[in-house]
Every structure is written in structure tokens, then in C-alpha cells.
Design an enzyme around this catalytic site. Sequence first.
Site, mmCIF file in Angstrom:
data_model
loop_
_atom_site.group_PDB
_atom_site.id
_atom_site.type_symbol
_atom_site.label_atom_id
_atom_site.label_comp_id
_atom_site.label_asym_id
_atom_site.label_seq_id
_atom_site.Cartn_x
_atom_site.Cartn_y
_atom_site.Cartn_z
ATOM 1 N N ASP A 190 0.831 -1.195 0.000
ATOM 2 C CA ASP A 190 0.000 0.000 0.000
ATOM 3 C C ASP A 190 0.872 1.253 0.000
ATOM 4 O O ASP A 190 1.797 1.383 0.811
ATOM 5 C CB ASP A 190 -0.905 -0.012 1.240
ATOM 6 C CG ASP A 190 -1.839 1.176 1.277
ATOM 7 O OD1 ASP A 190 -2.631 1.341 0.332
ATOM 8 O OD2 ASP A 190 -1.765 1.958 2.257
ATOM 9 N N GLU A 220 1.452 -0.843 -5.183
ATOM 10 C CA GLU A 220 0.470 0.131 -5.663
ATOM 11 C C GLU A 220 1.229 1.305 -6.266
ATOM 12 O O GLU A 220 1.968 2.001 -5.569
ATOM 13 C CB GLU A 220 -0.410 0.620 -4.504
ATOM 14 C CG GLU A 220 -1.387 1.705 -4.936
ATOM 15 C CD GLU A 220 -2.039 2.413 -3.770
ATOM 16 O OE1 GLU A 220 -2.940 3.243 -4.023
ATOM 17 O OE2 GLU A 220 -1.647 2.169 -2.610
ATOM 18 N N ASP A 286 -10.283 2.374 -5.084
ATOM 19 C CA ASP A 286 -9.813 3.760 -5.109
ATOM 20 C C ASP A 286 -10.236 4.516 -6.365
ATOM 21 O O ASP A 286 -9.755 5.634 -6.593
ATOM 22 C CB ASP A 286 -8.278 3.790 -5.005
ATOM 23 C CG ASP A 286 -7.780 3.468 -3.616
ATOM 24 O OD1 ASP A 286 -8.446 3.876 -2.637
ATOM 25 O OD2 ASP A 286 -6.728 2.818 -3.486
#
Length: 438
Positions: A190, A220, A286
Amino acid sequence: MTGPDWVRDAVFYQIFPDRFARGDGPVDAEAPTRDNFLGGDLDGIGAHLGHLRELGITALYLTPIFAARTNHRYDTIDYLSIDPMLGDERTFALLVEHAHAHGIKVVLDAVFHHCGDGHPAFQDVLAHGPASPYVNWFHFQQFEPEPVYLTCSGCQYLPKLNVTNPEVRDHLFAAVDKWTGLGIDGWRLDVPYMMDNLPFWRRFQQHVKAIDPDLYVVAEVWEAATDWTRGDTSDGAMNYRLRDAILGFVTDHRLGGEWLARELETISGEIGAAGGLMLNLLGSHDTERLLTRCGGEPHAARFALGLLMAAQGAPMIYYGDEIGMRGFNDPDCRRAMVWDQDRWDHDTLTWLKRLTRLRREHVALRRGDESTVTASENVIVRARSHPEETVLVLANRGNAAERLAVGTGTGRDLITGEQVKLGAVAVHPWEVRFVRPD
């Protein structure tokens, strides 16, 4: 390029656990907010592994499942415990076991840039200030008249961890050891780019690979993924750049096939040899949902899915996109999964199953190199080339049929079985065809 070989053949599915399902039935149907819980749990995921298998899914990415205070759980308070609203350690171990029995691998979210303000170490610092033994676990800038510290994206409930502190690294790596010991197959990093600390991620990669080199580490990344595709920090990255390219072509008629071809070439240069280890996606927790981004037009969403499944790398489906769920950005993209089949878009579901079957049956679509054959305003033709076969992917986003010359001789449409002449292949409006030259 080294890295876990299984990823090259994988089709991923992303689940936001609170919104997917629970063991005793569907999650609550109320509208999602930033704060409400809808009740999804690990038993609910396990109860629907059959749906994933029928869809052709071979790997599962779960957003955080460790103890936290929010529905998204990116505010970890205990890296060594499953959030009790989701289940417990035994529940999770059974989920991994059952997923593996279905041929589905499990990848967890490594939220190591920050924790939640409910973490005991952070609470100790708030209570004792500079005298706390955990004061150097975080980045405090002052304590009086009120605490000031670094956070994730300015969110005060997400204090940034000081990963240069060996105690913090040991704490995080203990979690890695525990959950990999229960049989998981990898970690999604993350916001690793926010840490500005590549040495930490190199240590992380070394630690994970020492446990098992077949574990997948994927970062990510929203911009160029160059730092995350060399193999020293991670095996590959979430390919948001590919998402932008495909959806730009699908939804913006100012951006034509020639533009898409250039974008794909640029992305390939940024990635290098890690192309087969990228995690390709069109939506996530997201972003706005695929169908919403495509203006609510199912044919455009299916067209985008065809391009996704044709690209080098492992495709990932965000839960619910396979049945035509809609939603704008957070929190709307995190609605409860719809399990009432009368509300499903069965045409999209059937198309996606067909695409995953094509990937299983044709090695060129999983492991082939890729290049552009031709491109124009509304058309792009890509070749996936492998020593065993070549597959041509012909896509026409225009409102009129196109007749394309992509070679000589004949070929076979892999979906319809129709024999076609490569010198004049008809491609209907908003159609993606897969043709294997004879």
C-alpha cells in the site's frame, strides 16, 4: 525476468471484505458511506469461492483484514490479528485452505507506510510523550501544545511509521512471517511510493523471498512503475497507467488508436521485462467503477474488458464489475456486492467468462510478447506472440464496421470459430475479436 511464474497465468479478483458477503447471507444493502459497516466477513468470501472459480479467477487480492477501526481497515491497530468483525485466525486459515482447493491463490494488503491511531504503540506515545519507548516508531514534530506528526495524506488517524527504526521493521516483518506461515501467496504494498524509502522495500522483498521466492510482491503505483519493476523492491506493480490508457481510448474520442499505441509503447518501456508480472486493472476501491467510467454503457465496459484481457500481465477484476455494478469514487465504488442474479448484467458476465477461458486456452494471451500491428482513429490491432502461437486482438471503438488487413492467408476467430481472411477481417462497432492466424 525472475519472479513468481504463476502470476503470468493468473486472473485476479479484488474484494473489499466489508462489502462482499457474510457467512449467513448478503451484506447490508444500505448506501455506503466513509464510516458505515455493512457486515461482510471472511466466511462470506469463502461461501462464494464457487462464483470466482466459475468466473475463471485464480488469485484473490483482499484489501486489509487486520484489526482496525474503519470499514476499509487501512488504519491497522494490530498486524498480528484478524479483525474480529471479519473472523479470526482459524477462519482465515480455512479461507486460504479452501481457496487453494479451488485453485485460487490469496494475496494480502501490506499497509506498512502507516498504521492507525488506535495502534498500542501510538497510543503509548500520546500518553507519555517523549518518554514513551515507542516515540521513535513515528515521526513526531512536536508534543506541545498539541502533538504534531507525519501522516498518510494528511489523515490524522493514519500516523506514518518510521521504518528506519529496526524495532518497527521487526514488528512489521513479524506480521509477514505469521501470515505467510498460514499459506498466503503474496503481498500488495500500500502506497509504497509515499514512504520515499526504497531501502526498506528492498529489505522487505529480500525478507519475503527468503521465506518463499514464489510469493508475489506487487506495489500500488499510479505513475510510471520503473522503480517497482526491477525485482529488487517488488515483482511488479498495479498497472494504473494501463488503466488510464485503455479507458482514455474507450471514453475519450479525442484519444484514438494511434495515441493508445504510443501510450502502450511508453508503458512497456517504463516496465521493462516485468510486463508479465504486472497487475492490470480497470477499477479498484480507489476509483470509480468501470461501468460508471464508461458512461453507463455496458458495450463500452465490455470493450474495455476485452482490451484488459488482451494485455500482457495478470488482469484483475474488481468485485461486482463482472455483473455491471455502478459507482462513483469512494465511498460509492464500495457498495455492497449484488447477489440477486435478477439484477446482474449477464451479458457482461458471459463475456468475461469467455475472456478468462480464452486466456486459459491460449498461451500467447498469457505469456506472449505484445506489439501493435496497426492503429487508426477508432481501431487498434495488437499481436500477442509466443513460440507456440500468435493471437491478433482487433478492437474497433467506432460506430461503423471496419474491414482490417492484418496479414495474409487465413485465421480462426477464437470466440466464434469462424475462419477469416487476414487481408480483410470485419470488426463490428465496439467489438474486440481474437484471431489466431493459421
